[in-house]
Design a protein around this motif. Structure first.
Motif, mmCIF file in Angstrom:
data_model
loop_
_atom_site.group_PDB
_atom_site.id
_atom_site.type_symbol
_atom_site.label_atom_id
_atom_site.label_comp_id
_atom_site.label_asym_id
_atom_site.label_seq_id
_atom_site.Cartn_x
_atom_site.Cartn_y
_atom_site.Cartn_z
ATOM 1 N N PRO A 151 0.820 -1.226 0.000
ATOM 2 C CA PRO A 151 0.000 0.000 0.000
ATOM 3 C C PRO A 151 0.846 1.266 0.000
ATOM 4 O O PRO A 151 0.534 2.236 -0.697
ATOM 5 C CB PRO A 151 -0.823 -0.126 1.294
ATOM 6 N N GLY A 152 1.939 1.253 0.772
ATOM 7 C CA GLY A 152 2.806 2.424 0.808
ATOM 8 C C GLY A 152 3.486 2.663 -0.522
ATOM 9 O O GLY A 152 3.622 3.802 -0.974
ATOM 10 N N ALA A 153 3.904 1.576 -1.167
ATOM 11 C CA ALA A 153 4.558 1.702 -2.467
ATOM 12 C C ALA A 153 3.581 2.238 -3.512
ATOM 13 O O ALA A 153 3.934 3.109 -4.318
ATOM 14 C CB ALA A 153 5.109 0.347 -2.912
ATOM 15 N N PHE A 154 2.345 1.726 -3.493
ATOM 16 C CA PHE A 154 1.341 2.206 -4.446
ATOM 17 C C PHE A 154 1.010 3.666 -4.176
ATOM 18 O O PHE A 154 0.843 4.458 -5.111
ATOM 19 C CB PHE A 154 0.071 1.357 -4.348
ATOM 20 N N GLY A 155 0.916 4.030 -2.890
ATOM 21 C CA GLY A 155 0.642 5.422 -2.550
ATOM 22 C C GLY A 155 1.735 6.353 -3.026
ATOM 23 O O GLY A 155 1.461 7.436 -3.569
#
Length: 224
Positions: A151-155
């Motif tokens: 999720p952090g990478a996609f964000g």
């Protein structure tokens, strides 16, 4: 994710200065499709950047696990950066000596683009542009090296893509806000970018190359 964004901001800023997406949106706005065409082109640009950066980030994390480290990513950044620096000087050396400048054929065709065609060109303006692909790979490598969770990478990829697309969105805002005056303002921007296209592209290639080289060297510097 904060650390990743701090490293991504310079890349997003330089990529946002890329003249071709800006010119494409302006020409789409001047086409019969008008605002719809411009919005679809900007959307295509945003999606293509997001997908390219996300895929590069996933690949970087996967390959880092296989190789047991991120040195390969730093080496790739150095190679991409060096290639773009060379491309910057080649681009500048091939500038028109008589001061004349013409739009690429695909870009000139934007004046007749439908919203669907504008969306497709918005996708292609990124994936067929070596400097955009190089900076997207560099951003993905940065995300893969600094963000551990999906999720952090996609964000981080989404924030990068949005920031890099802001200048392509700006003509849409001007078109709505300026009303009847928008045509004259956007035409002036288009004409300036057309006349100085080779200069702007060369400078952006150089800046992106320097950023990638700097990031690659920083990895090895941290290991010293």
């Amino acid at each position: 994710m904060i650390d990743a964004l701090a490293e991504l901001l310079p890349m997003a800023f330089v990529l946002a200065l890329s003249p071709l997406p800006i010119m494409a949106v302006i020409l789409a706005l001047m086409a019969p499709a008008g605002l719809r065409g411009g919005m679809m082109l900007a959307l295509g640009r945003l999606i293509s950047l997001l997908v390219a950066v996300a895929l590069a980030g996933v690949a970087a994390e996967y390959l880092a696990e296989l190789s047991g480290g991120g040195a390969w990513g730093a080496v790739l950044q150095l190679l991409l950066g060096a290639g773009l620096v060379i491309a910057a000087f080649v681009s500048w050396s091939r500038r028109p000596r008589d001061g004349s400048a013409r739009l690429p054929a695909w870009l000139a065709s934007m004046t007749r683009a439908t919203p669907a065609r504008a969306f497709g060109l918005g996708l292609l303006v990124t994936v067929t542009n070596p400097k955009d692909v190089a900076i997207a790979i560099g951003a993905g490598l940065t995300i893969g090296a600094t963000v551990d969770d999906i999720p952090g990478a996609f964000g981080a990829a989404a924030v990068f893509a949005l920031l890099a697309t802001l200048t392509a969105i700006a003509p849409l805002v001007a078109f709505v806000m300026l009303g009847d005056r928008a045509g004259d303002v956007l035409s002036a921007v288009r004409d300036w970018l057309t006349a100085n296209l080779r200069l702007v592209v060369s400078v952006i290639l150089l800046l992106i190359g320097v950023l990638l080289i700097s990031d690659g060297l920083a990895f090895f510097g941290d290991d010293v």
